[in-house]
Design an enzyme around this catalytic site. Structure first.
Site, PDB file in Angstrom:
ATOM      1  N   LYS A 187       0.831  -1.208   0.000  1.00  0.00           N
ATOM      2  CA  LYS A 187       0.000   0.000   0.000  1.00  0.00           C
ATOM      3  C   LYS A 187       0.865   1.257   0.000  1.00  0.00           C
ATOM      4  O   LYS A 187       0.639   2.180  -0.776  1.00  0.00           O
ATOM      5  CB  LYS A 187      -0.912   0.060   1.244  1.00  0.00           C
ATOM      6  CG  LYS A 187      -1.816  -1.124   1.437  1.00  0.00           C
ATOM      7  CD  LYS A 187      -2.672  -0.984   2.698  1.00  0.00           C
ATOM      8  CE  LYS A 187      -1.900  -0.949   3.999  1.00  0.00           C
ATOM      9  NZ  LYS A 187      -1.208  -2.218   4.351  1.00  0.00           N
TER      10      LYS A 187
ATOM     11  N   ARG B 204      -9.100   1.432   9.527  1.00  0.00           N
ATOM     12  CA  ARG B 204      -8.626   0.092   9.805  1.00  0.00           C
ATOM     13  C   ARG B 204      -9.617  -0.697  10.651  1.00  0.00           C
ATOM     14  O   ARG B 204      -9.367  -1.833  10.999  1.00  0.00           O
ATOM     15  CB  ARG B 204      -7.325   0.208  10.575  1.00  0.00           C
ATOM     16  CG  ARG B 204      -6.212  -0.612   9.966  1.00  0.00           C
ATOM     17  CD  ARG B 204      -4.998  -0.187  10.740  1.00  0.00           C
ATOM     18  NE  ARG B 204      -3.885  -0.995  10.485  1.00  0.00           N
ATOM     19  CZ  ARG B 204      -2.819  -0.560   9.791  1.00  0.00           C
ATOM     20  NH1 ARG B 204      -2.805   0.621   9.244  1.00  0.00           N
ATOM     21  NH2 ARG B 204      -1.793  -1.341   9.666  1.00  0.00           N
TER      22      ARG B 204
ATOM     23  N   ARG C 133      11.727  -6.070   4.163  1.00  0.00           N
ATOM     24  CA  ARG C 133      11.599  -4.598   4.117  1.00  0.00           C
ATOM     25  C   ARG C 133      12.678  -3.929   4.971  1.00  0.00           C
ATOM     26  O   ARG C 133      12.927  -4.315   6.114  1.00  0.00           O
ATOM     27  CB  ARG C 133      10.221  -4.171   4.610  1.00  0.00           C
ATOM     28  CG  ARG C 133      10.121  -2.647   4.744  1.00  0.00           C
ATOM     29  CD  ARG C 133       8.733  -2.131   4.931  1.00  0.00           C
ATOM     30  NE  ARG C 133       7.973  -2.851   5.925  1.00  0.00           N
ATOM     31  CZ  ARG C 133       6.650  -2.809   6.016  1.00  0.00           C
ATOM     32  NH1 ARG C 133       5.963  -2.094   5.158  1.00  0.00           N
ATOM     33  NH2 ARG C 133       6.029  -3.487   6.950  1.00  0.00           N
TER      34      ARG C 133
ATOM     35  N   ARG D  38      11.949  -2.280  10.645  1.00  0.00           N
ATOM     36  CA  ARG D  38      10.949  -1.852  11.625  1.00  0.00           C
ATOM     37  C   ARG D  38      10.826  -2.906  12.715  1.00  0.00           C
ATOM     38  O   ARG D  38      10.811  -4.097  12.431  1.00  0.00           O
ATOM     39  CB  ARG D  38       9.585  -1.671  10.933  1.00  0.00           C
ATOM     40  CG  ARG D  38       9.372  -0.284  10.394  1.00  0.00           C
ATOM     41  CD  ARG D  38       8.184  -0.158   9.479  1.00  0.00           C
ATOM     42  NE  ARG D  38       6.941  -0.747   9.962  1.00  0.00           N
ATOM     43  CZ  ARG D  38       5.795  -0.714   9.273  1.00  0.00           C
ATOM     44  NH1 ARG D  38       5.750  -0.104   8.103  1.00  0.00           N
ATOM     45  NH2 ARG D  38       4.709  -1.269   9.750  1.00  0.00           N
TER      46      ARG D  38
ATOM     47  N   ARG E 208       0.001  -9.031  13.734  1.00  0.00           N
ATOM     48  CA  ARG E 208      -0.554  -8.002  12.833  1.00  0.00           C
ATOM     49  C   ARG E 208      -1.479  -8.627  11.800  1.00  0.00           C
ATOM     50  O   ARG E 208      -2.511  -8.054  11.457  1.00  0.00           O
ATOM     51  CB  ARG E 208       0.576  -7.236  12.142  1.00  0.00           C
ATOM     52  CG  ARG E 208       1.263  -6.237  13.055  1.00  0.00           C
ATOM     53  CD  ARG E 208       2.580  -5.764  12.494  1.00  0.00           C
ATOM     54  NE  ARG E 208       2.446  -5.027  11.265  1.00  0.00           N
ATOM     55  CZ  ARG E 208       3.446  -4.849  10.399  1.00  0.00           C
ATOM     56  NH1 ARG E 208       4.637  -5.385  10.642  1.00  0.00           N
ATOM     57  NH2 ARG E 208       3.261  -4.144   9.308  1.00  0.00           N
TER      58      ARG E 208
HETATM   59  P1  AP5 Z   1       4.981  -1.560   1.709  1.00  0.00           P
HETATM   60  O1  AP5 Z   1       4.592  -0.677   0.576  1.00  0.00           O
HETATM   61  O2  AP5 Z   1       5.837  -0.997   2.791  1.00  0.00           O
HETATM   62  O3  AP5 Z   1       3.677  -2.294   2.296  1.00  0.00           O
HETATM   63  P2  AP5 Z   1       2.463  -1.729   3.171  1.00  0.00           P
HETATM   64  O4  AP5 Z   1       1.222  -2.367   2.662  1.00  0.00           O
HETATM   65  O5  AP5 Z   1       2.501  -0.237   3.232  1.00  0.00           O
HETATM   66  O6  AP5 Z   1       2.832  -2.411   4.541  1.00  0.00           O
HETATM   67  P3  AP5 Z   1       2.857  -1.935   6.068  1.00  0.00           P
HETATM   68  O7  AP5 Z   1       3.422  -3.094   6.827  1.00  0.00           O
HETATM   69  O8  AP5 Z   1       3.542  -0.606   6.259  1.00  0.00           O
HETATM   70  O9  AP5 Z   1       1.381  -1.795   6.383  1.00  0.00           O
HETATM   71  P4  AP5 Z   1       0.730  -1.878   7.725  1.00  0.00           P
HETATM   72  O10 AP5 Z   1      -0.637  -1.528   7.317  1.00  0.00           O
HETATM   73  O11 AP5 Z   1       0.860  -3.095   8.519  1.00  0.00           O
HETATM   74  O12 AP5 Z   1       1.601  -0.874   8.633  1.00  0.00           O
HETATM   75  P5  AP5 Z   1       1.371   0.638   9.071  1.00  0.00           P
HETATM   76  O13 AP5 Z   1       2.648   1.327   8.993  1.00  0.00           O
HETATM   77  O14 AP5 Z   1       0.179   1.212   8.403  1.00  0.00           O
HETATM   78  O15 AP5 Z   1       5.716  -2.854   1.066  1.00  0.00           O
HETATM   79  C1  AP5 Z   1       6.243  -3.883   1.898  1.00  0.00           C
HETATM   80  C2  AP5 Z   1       7.581  -4.386   1.310  1.00  0.00           C
HETATM   81  O16 AP5 Z   1       7.321  -5.006   0.036  1.00  0.00           O
HETATM   82  C3  AP5 Z   1       8.597  -3.278   1.022  1.00  0.00           C
HETATM   83  O17 AP5 Z   1       9.879  -3.775   1.300  1.00  0.00           O
HETATM   84  C4  AP5 Z   1       8.448  -2.981  -0.482  1.00  0.00           C
HETATM   85  O18 AP5 Z   1       9.657  -2.523  -1.055  1.00  0.00           O
HETATM   86  C5  AP5 Z   1       8.032  -4.360  -1.018  1.00  0.00           C
HETATM   87  N1  AP5 Z   1       7.083  -4.287  -2.143  1.00  0.00           N
HETATM   88  C6  AP5 Z   1       6.045  -3.423  -2.321  1.00  0.00           C
HETATM   89  N2  AP5 Z   1       5.371  -3.702  -3.454  1.00  0.00           N
HETATM   90  C7  AP5 Z   1       5.999  -4.783  -4.010  1.00  0.00           C
HETATM   91  C8  AP5 Z   1       5.776  -5.543  -5.187  1.00  0.00           C
HETATM   92  N3  AP5 Z   1       4.760  -5.286  -6.017  1.00  0.00           N
HETATM   93  N4  AP5 Z   1       6.602  -6.598  -5.446  1.00  0.00           N
HETATM   94  C9  AP5 Z   1       7.634  -6.897  -4.587  1.00  0.00           C
HETATM   95  N5  AP5 Z   1       7.900  -6.189  -3.464  1.00  0.00           N
HETATM   96  C10 AP5 Z   1       7.090  -5.156  -3.161  1.00  0.00           C
HETATM   97  O19 AP5 Z   1       0.937   0.458  10.607  1.00  0.00           O
HETATM   98  C11 AP5 Z   1       1.853   0.060  11.605  1.00  0.00           C
HETATM   99  C12 AP5 Z   1       1.145   0.011  12.942  1.00  0.00           C
HETATM  100  O20 AP5 Z   1       0.647   1.326  13.276  1.00  0.00           O
HETATM  101  C13 AP5 Z   1      -0.086  -0.895  13.034  1.00  0.00           C
HETATM  102  O21 AP5 Z   1       0.249  -2.239  13.290  1.00  0.00           O
HETATM  103  C14 AP5 Z   1      -0.877  -0.251  14.176  1.00  0.00           C
HETATM  104  O22 AP5 Z   1      -0.319  -0.591  15.416  1.00  0.00           O
HETATM  105  C15 AP5 Z   1      -0.617   1.251  13.947  1.00  0.00           C
HETATM  106  N6  AP5 Z   1      -1.661   1.845  13.089  1.00  0.00           N
HETATM  107  C16 AP5 Z   1      -1.472   2.400  11.856  1.00  0.00           C
HETATM  108  N7  AP5 Z   1      -2.636   2.844  11.362  1.00  0.00           N
HETATM  109  C17 AP5 Z   1      -3.587   2.568  12.299  1.00  0.00           C
HETATM  110  C18 AP5 Z   1      -4.988   2.766  12.351  1.00  0.00           C
HETATM  111  N8  AP5 Z   1      -5.666   3.340  11.342  1.00  0.00           N
HETATM  112  N9  AP5 Z   1      -5.638   2.349  13.465  1.00  0.00           N
HETATM  113  C19 AP5 Z   1      -4.995   1.779  14.500  1.00  0.00           C
HETATM  114  N10 AP5 Z   1      -3.665   1.553  14.505  1.00  0.00           N
HETATM  115  C20 AP5 Z   1      -2.959   1.940  13.405  1.00  0.00           C
END
Ligand code: AP5
Length: 217
Positions: free
Chosen positions: A13, A88, A127, A159, A170
């Site tokens: 994403k 979320r 990552r 991370r 997660r």
């Molecule tokens: P990447 O683009 O980083 O993936 P992502 O979907 O953004 O993954 P995240 O793990 O960041 O999402 P998340 O929703 O768990 O975490 P968030 O930070 O929001 O890609 C991943 C890897 O794959 C990278 O290395 C990239 O290079 C590679 N890649 C990408 N596309 C590719 C492709 N097509 N082919 C091959 N490789 C590829 O949240 C973290 C924490 O914050 C949560 O656990 C929670 O505790 C808190 N939080 C955040 N938002 C909320 C909310 N709304 N409510 C409550 N808690 C929240």
């Protein structure tokens, strides 16, 4: 262009939102990034969020809803935005709809990115991110020119919540609390499903198609 990017952790994403944000010059609003910045700056929100994030749990709805309400008041959101990682939970989805309704606005599309769990685990495990410029790499799929070092010269880090034991939690939290939003947006005719099991470029093409054809799945 007001978009919601929905999908499991590690699906890509953030990678797609970053590209699209540069292309259309609309802000990429990622609640994960906002919370990590708050943690790094040791703000009250950051201190509260830390224990949840480190354990792979969701930060309480009220905290996140307030963050987004304030962020959406900022001037740079007038032409639209990409919400990455918000909503979320159903409660967050309803709060977003209500906030937008009050200003006569609405979400144009919710893009749901799909990927088999074993691929999610591989993407998360490899990552690495830059603590200075925030660029995201993958050790195998998108490695930096010099191993372990960002193009800005800073050492890359993993991370804390990308460690295997937290990733399991997660994924479970995603299935229980976030996946119901797929149906929520489907029922409102706003959902587009994106097969994320492709290269970054191929997924980006599907994102464009979904936005412009406005096809509902
Ligand atoms: P990447 O683009 O980083 O993936 P992502 O979907 O953004 O993954 P995240 O793990 O960041 O999402 P998340 O929703 O768990 O975490 P968030 O930070 O929001 O890609 C991943 C890897 O794959 C990278 O290395 C990239 O290079 C590679 N890649 C990408 N596309 C590719 C492709 N097509 N082919 C091959 N490789 C590829 O949240 C973290 C924490 O914050 C949560 O656990 C929670 O505790 C808190 N939080 C955040 N938002 C909320 C909310 N709304 N409510 C409550 N808690 C929240």
């Amino acid at each position: 262009m007001r978009l919601v990017f929905l999908g499991p952790p590690g699906v890509g994403k953030g990678t797609q939102a970053e590209r699209l944000s540069k292309q259309y010059r609309v802000p990429h609003i990622a609640t994960g990034d906002i919370l990590r910045a708050a943690m790094a700056n040791k703000t009250p929100v950051g201190l509260e969020a830390k224990s949840y994030i480190d354990a792979g749990k969701l930060v309480p709805d009220d905290v996140i809803i307030n963050i987004i309400r304030e962020r959406l008041k900022e001037h740079d959101t007038k032409e639209g935005y990409i919400l990455d990682g918000f909503p979320r939970t159903i409660k967050q989805g309803e709060a977003l709809s209500k906030t937008l309704e009050q200003s006569g606005e609405k979400i144009d599309r919710a893009l749901y990115f799909e990927l088999p769990e074993e691929e999610l685990v591989k993407r998360i495990a490899g990552r690495r991110s830059c603590p200075a410029c925030k660029k995201v790499y993958h050790t195998a799929f998108n490695p930096p020119p010099q191993e372990g070092v960002c193009t800005c010269g800073t050492a890359l880090v993993q991370r804390k919540d990308d460690r295997p034991e937290t990733v399991k939690e997660r994924l479970a939290v995603y299935r229980n609390e976030t996946a119901p939003l797929i149906q929520y947006y489907k029922e409102r005719g706003l959902l587009s499903q994106i097969d994320a099991d492709q290269s970054v470029e191929a997924v980006a093409k599907r994102v464009q198609d979904a936005i412009f054809q406005k096809k509902s799945s």
